[in-house]
Write a protein that holds these residues in place. Structure first.
Motif, short mmCIF file in Angstrom:
data_model
loop_
_atom_site.label_atom_id
_atom_site.label_comp_id
_atom_site.label_asym_id
_atom_site.label_seq_id
_atom_site.Cartn_x
_atom_site.Cartn_y
_atom_site.Cartn_z
N PHE A 45 0.84 -1.20 0.00
CA PHE A 45 0.00 0.00 0.00
C PHE A 45 0.88 1.25 0.00
O PHE A 45 0.63 2.19 -0.76
CB PHE A 45 -0.93 -0.01 1.22
CG PHE A 45 -1.85 1.18 1.27
CD1 PHE A 45 -3.03 1.20 0.53
CD2 PHE A 45 -1.53 2.29 2.04
CE1 PHE A 45 -3.87 2.31 0.57
CE2 PHE A 45 -2.36 3.39 2.08
CZ PHE A 45 -3.54 3.40 1.34
N ASN A 46 1.91 1.26 0.84
CA ASN A 46 2.81 2.42 0.91
C ASN A 46 3.49 2.67 -0.43
O ASN A 46 3.56 3.82 -0.89
CB ASN A 46 3.86 2.22 2.01
CG ASN A 46 3.28 2.23 3.39
OD1 ASN A 46 2.14 2.66 3.61
ND2 ASN A 46 4.03 1.73 4.35
N PHE A 48 2.49 1.84 -3.42
CA PHE A 48 1.54 2.29 -4.44
C PHE A 48 0.79 3.56 -4.05
O PHE A 48 -0.15 3.96 -4.71
CB PHE A 48 0.58 1.16 -4.82
CG PHE A 48 1.23 0.16 -5.72
CD1 PHE A 48 1.23 0.33 -7.09
CD2 PHE A 48 1.90 -0.93 -5.18
CE1 PHE A 48 1.87 -0.57 -7.92
CE2 PHE A 48 2.53 -1.84 -6.01
CZ PHE A 48 2.52 -1.66 -7.38
N SER A 49 1.23 4.19 -2.98
CA SER A 49 0.70 5.50 -2.60
C SER A 49 1.72 6.59 -2.89
O SER A 49 1.53 7.74 -2.52
CB SER A 49 0.34 5.50 -1.10
OG SER A 49 -0.68 4.58 -0.85
N ILE A 62 -5.75 1.88 -10.30
CA ILE A 62 -4.86 2.15 -9.17
C ILE A 62 -5.68 2.41 -7.91
O ILE A 62 -5.39 1.87 -6.84
CB ILE A 62 -3.91 3.33 -9.47
CG1 ILE A 62 -2.93 2.94 -10.57
CG2 ILE A 62 -3.16 3.76 -8.21
CD1 ILE A 62 -2.12 4.08 -11.11
N VAL A 63 -6.70 3.23 -8.03
CA VAL A 63 -7.55 3.55 -6.88
C VAL A 63 -8.23 2.29 -6.35
O VAL A 63 -8.28 2.06 -5.13
CB VAL A 63 -8.57 4.65 -7.23
CG1 VAL A 63 -9.61 4.80 -6.14
CG2 VAL A 63 -7.86 5.97 -7.48
N GLN A 66 -5.56 0.23 -4.53
CA GLN A 66 -5.25 0.83 -3.24
C GLN A 66 -6.39 0.61 -2.24
O GLN A 66 -6.15 0.29 -1.07
CB GLN A 66 -4.98 2.34 -3.40
CG GLN A 66 -3.70 2.66 -4.12
CD GLN A 66 -3.61 4.12 -4.51
OE1 GLN A 66 -4.61 4.78 -4.77
NE2 GLN A 66 -2.39 4.64 -4.55
N SER A 67 -7.61 0.77 -2.70
CA SER A 67 -8.77 0.59 -1.84
C SER A 67 -8.87 -0.85 -1.35
O SER A 67 -9.14 -1.11 -0.16
CB SER A 67 -10.04 0.99 -2.59
OG SER A 67 -11.18 0.78 -1.80
N LEU A 69 -6.41 -3.02 -1.07
CA LEU A 69 -5.32 -3.23 -0.11
C LEU A 69 -5.68 -2.65 1.25
O LEU A 69 -5.50 -3.30 2.29
CB LEU A 69 -4.02 -2.58 -0.61
CG LEU A 69 -3.24 -3.31 -1.66
CD1 LEU A 69 -2.11 -2.42 -2.18
CD2 LEU A 69 -2.68 -4.62 -1.14
N TYR A 70 -6.19 -1.43 1.24
CA TYR A 70 -6.55 -0.76 2.49
C TYR A 70 -7.60 -1.56 3.26
O TYR A 70 -7.47 -1.75 4.48
CB TYR A 70 -7.06 0.66 2.20
CG TYR A 70 -7.41 1.42 3.46
CD1 TYR A 70 -6.40 1.96 4.26
CD2 TYR A 70 -8.73 1.58 3.85
CE1 TYR A 70 -6.72 2.65 5.42
CE2 TYR A 70 -9.04 2.27 5.01
CZ TYR A 70 -8.04 2.80 5.79
OH TYR A 70 -8.35 3.46 6.95
#
Length: 147
Positions: A45-46, A48-49, A62-63, A66-67, A69-70
């Motif tokens: 996550f880090n 890809f942020s 990408i969003v 990330q979502s 993963l979060y």
């Protein structure tokens, strides 16, 4: 975030040398496996942020990535929270810290590679190829937990 590897990046691919192969991370106990999974997800996550401006990936993908993963990190943290509080007073907590340090070291290498290559398109493509190895390890660790 998938597709063919760009031919202009092949030479740079050879230059990517992670400090260790993530699949070779030794995780001895179930508790360590849980911590490793959580740390791997957090580190992905880090990564890809960070500065994704030069990647050729679709912003919506990408969003979503990330979502997802979060959400997984949040679920895993909720499951681990009470267990971790007990284990921090346990002598085996040194093993847990060592597992976390190994995972962090691996991802520090990836982060350094991205920085050294100024978050270029090729650097991101190389990371895109590397990250599925992390998911292979997560799958392996998850299977071990269910045994």
């Amino acid at each position: 975030m998938s597709g063919n590897f760009p031919s202009q990046c092949i030479n740079e691919r050879a230059a990517f040398k992670p400090t260790q192969n993530v699949v070779e991370l030794s995780v001895s106990q179930k508790e360590n496996a849980k911590v490793a999974i959580q740390e791997i997800l957090q580190e992905i996550f880090n990564i890809f942020s960070k500065n994704l401006t030069q990647s050729a990936w679709d912003g919506t993908s990408i969003v979503r990535f990330q979502s997802g993963l979060y959400q997984q990190i949040q679920r895993l943290e909720a499951c681990l929270r009470t267990q971790m509080e007990k284990e921090l007073t346990n002598p085996e907590s040194e093993d847990l810290q060592l597992t976390t340090q190994r995972v962090k070291k691996y991802f520090q290498g990836i982060d350094a590679f991205l920085k050294e290559n100024q978050y270029s398109l090729c650097a991101w493509e190389i990371v895109r190829v590397e990250i599925p190895r992390c998911f292979v390890l997560i799958d392996k660790l998850t299977r071990r937990l269910s045994n």
